[in-house]
Scaffold this active site. Structure first.
Site, mmCIF file in Angstrom:
data_model
loop_
_atom_site.group_PDB
_atom_site.id
_atom_site.type_symbol
_atom_site.label_atom_id
_atom_site.label_comp_id
_atom_site.label_asym_id
_atom_site.label_seq_id
_atom_site.Cartn_x
_atom_site.Cartn_y
_atom_site.Cartn_z
ATOM 1 N N HIS A 1 -48.534 -23.143 -68.467
ATOM 2 C CA HIS A 1 -49.659 -22.357 -67.949
ATOM 3 C C HIS A 1 -49.334 -21.811 -66.562
ATOM 4 O O HIS A 1 -49.625 -20.655 -66.240
ATOM 5 C CB HIS A 1 -50.916 -23.224 -67.850
ATOM 6 C CG HIS A 1 -51.460 -23.693 -69.161
ATOM 7 N ND1 HIS A 1 -51.490 -25.012 -69.522
ATOM 8 C CD2 HIS A 1 -51.979 -23.011 -70.213
ATOM 9 C CE1 HIS A 1 -52.022 -25.138 -70.721
ATOM 10 N NE2 HIS A 1 -52.325 -23.925 -71.160
ATOM 11 N N GLU B 1 -45.728 -17.435 -75.594
ATOM 12 C CA GLU B 1 -45.133 -17.191 -76.904
ATOM 13 C C GLU B 1 -45.064 -18.446 -77.779
ATOM 14 O O GLU B 1 -44.672 -18.360 -78.940
ATOM 15 C CB GLU B 1 -43.734 -16.594 -76.744
ATOM 16 C CG GLU B 1 -43.752 -15.162 -76.233
ATOM 17 C CD GLU B 1 -42.374 -14.523 -76.197
ATOM 18 O OE1 GLU B 1 -41.369 -15.251 -76.392
ATOM 19 O OE2 GLU B 1 -42.299 -13.303 -75.970
ATOM 20 N N LYS B 2 -45.433 -19.611 -77.234
ATOM 21 C CA LYS B 2 -45.482 -20.797 -78.099
ATOM 22 C C LYS B 2 -46.432 -20.534 -79.268
ATOM 23 O O LYS B 2 -46.162 -20.905 -80.406
ATOM 24 C CB LYS B 2 -45.934 -22.035 -77.322
ATOM 25 C CG LYS B 2 -45.981 -23.302 -78.200
ATOM 26 C CD LYS B 2 -46.442 -24.505 -77.415
ATOM 27 C CE LYS B 2 -47.917 -24.454 -77.142
ATOM 28 N NZ LYS B 2 -48.731 -24.615 -78.399
ATOM 29 N N ASP B 3 -47.542 -19.898 -78.973
ATOM 30 C CA ASP B 3 -48.492 -19.480 -80.011
ATOM 31 C C ASP B 3 -48.180 -18.032 -80.391
ATOM 32 O O ASP B 3 -48.994 -17.126 -80.176
ATOM 33 C CB ASP B 3 -49.927 -19.615 -79.497
ATOM 34 C CG ASP B 3 -50.269 -21.052 -79.122
ATOM 35 O OD1 ASP B 3 -50.476 -21.867 -80.030
ATOM 36 O OD2 ASP B 3 -50.297 -21.352 -77.920
ATOM 37 N N SER C 1 -47.169 -28.200 -74.113
ATOM 38 C CA SER C 1 -48.479 -28.018 -74.727
ATOM 39 C C SER C 1 -49.428 -29.056 -74.160
ATOM 40 O O SER C 1 -49.013 -30.184 -73.847
ATOM 41 C CB SER C 1 -48.386 -28.178 -76.248
ATOM 42 O OG SER C 1 -49.677 -28.254 -76.841
#
Length: 282
Positions: A37, A150-152, A187
């Site tokens: 974040h 970009e993880k999601d 995460s």
């Protein structure tokens, strides 16, 4: 640092600020902030005169009530984290009532099938919930730029689709995945893992890297079969899905096309916690 919990007050403040600022950046989060974040916030600060970070655990995107209840919430810690990055950040942390009023439900969206595969297949209604809250946040903040990790990646593509289909005047910017030393994608859910399992979960990235190596010489079906066999040997992690897909359309790969970028997507359970990751293959 300014903290708002009501949409009207935030909108009034931003309207006054627009007299003197050229661009506003938005970083939507569900809190429990980590280095991933923070990297989004730093990029937003570099590219905009004013940055709004939203902290809101959105109930309409959870298909599992238990998962919603267990999702980590730590507003004080989040504010401390953001203050270390910059005391000039504007934080929007609304209650559910402030965000939705008396109508806590998702809108229906047409994502041209992007929402029917991978995450959409295993989390019914999830992307309608994502689209609903992102649209609400965009229309509340009206930023020039909005930043997503970009993880999601599937979520990122779906948000871009939603913004384009509704002709919304906001630029959606994807940012690279931040990883823990052993490779696990950062995460908020990682905080629910035991230390041993958290370290073992680095296996996910290891498998993705191996799949990338195999992608040059093997077909997608064989790679997927190999991934499943590797997880069957693992005593800690349970594979939910592994999919190689076109990066732009998210169409599962059947026959490789020239000048097309492909990405591997994966979802895994560890200690009852669902973890997702992805990696560009070419």
């Amino acid at each position: 640092m300014l903290l708002f919990d009501q949409k009207r007050e935030l909108k009034d403040y931003l309207q006054k600020e627009r007299v003197s600022v050229r661009s506003i950046g938005l970083v939507p989060t569900m809190g429990a902030l980590h280095k991933g974040h923070v990297s989004l916030v730093k990029k937003a600060l570099q590219e905009n005169d004013l940055v709004v970070v939203s902290i809101f655990v959105n109930p309409t995107q959870f298909d599992n009530k238990d998962d919603l209840q267990k999702y980590p919430r730590s507003l004080k810690d989040d504010l401390d984290t953001l203050n270390l990055v910059s005391p000039d950040i504007v934080v929007f942390a609304p209650t559910i009532d402030a965000m939705y009023g008396n109508n806590v439900q998702s809108q229906s969206y047409e994502f041209d099938g992007l929402d029917k595969i991978m995450e959409g297949e295993f989390r019914k209604g999830h992307f309608d919930g994502v689209g609903t809250i992102v649209e609400l946040l965009l229309k509340t903040v009206t930023p020039n730029n909005a930043y997503f990790g970009e993880k999601d990646f599937q979520q990122l593509q779906i948000i871009k689709k939603m913004v384009a289909s509704k002709n919304l005047p906001y630029q959606i910017i994807g940012c690279p995945i931040e990883r823990e030393p052993h490779g696990l994608a950062m995460s908020s859910r990682n905080e629910r893992l035991s230390k041993t399992t958290r370290k073992e979960a680095g296996f996910i990235h290891k498998i993705l890297m191996a799949a990338k190596s195999k992608f040059g010489t093997e077909n997608a079906k064989d790679i997927a079969a190999w991934v499943r066999s590797e997880f069957e040997k693992n005593q800690v992690l349970d594979l939910e899905y592994f999919q190689i897909a076109d990066e732009d359309t998210l169409t599962p790969l059947t026959k490789r096309k020239k000048n097309t970028k492909y990405r591997a997507f994966i979802a895994v359970y560890a200690d009852g916690v669902r973890l997702i990751d992805n990696l560009r293959l070419n």
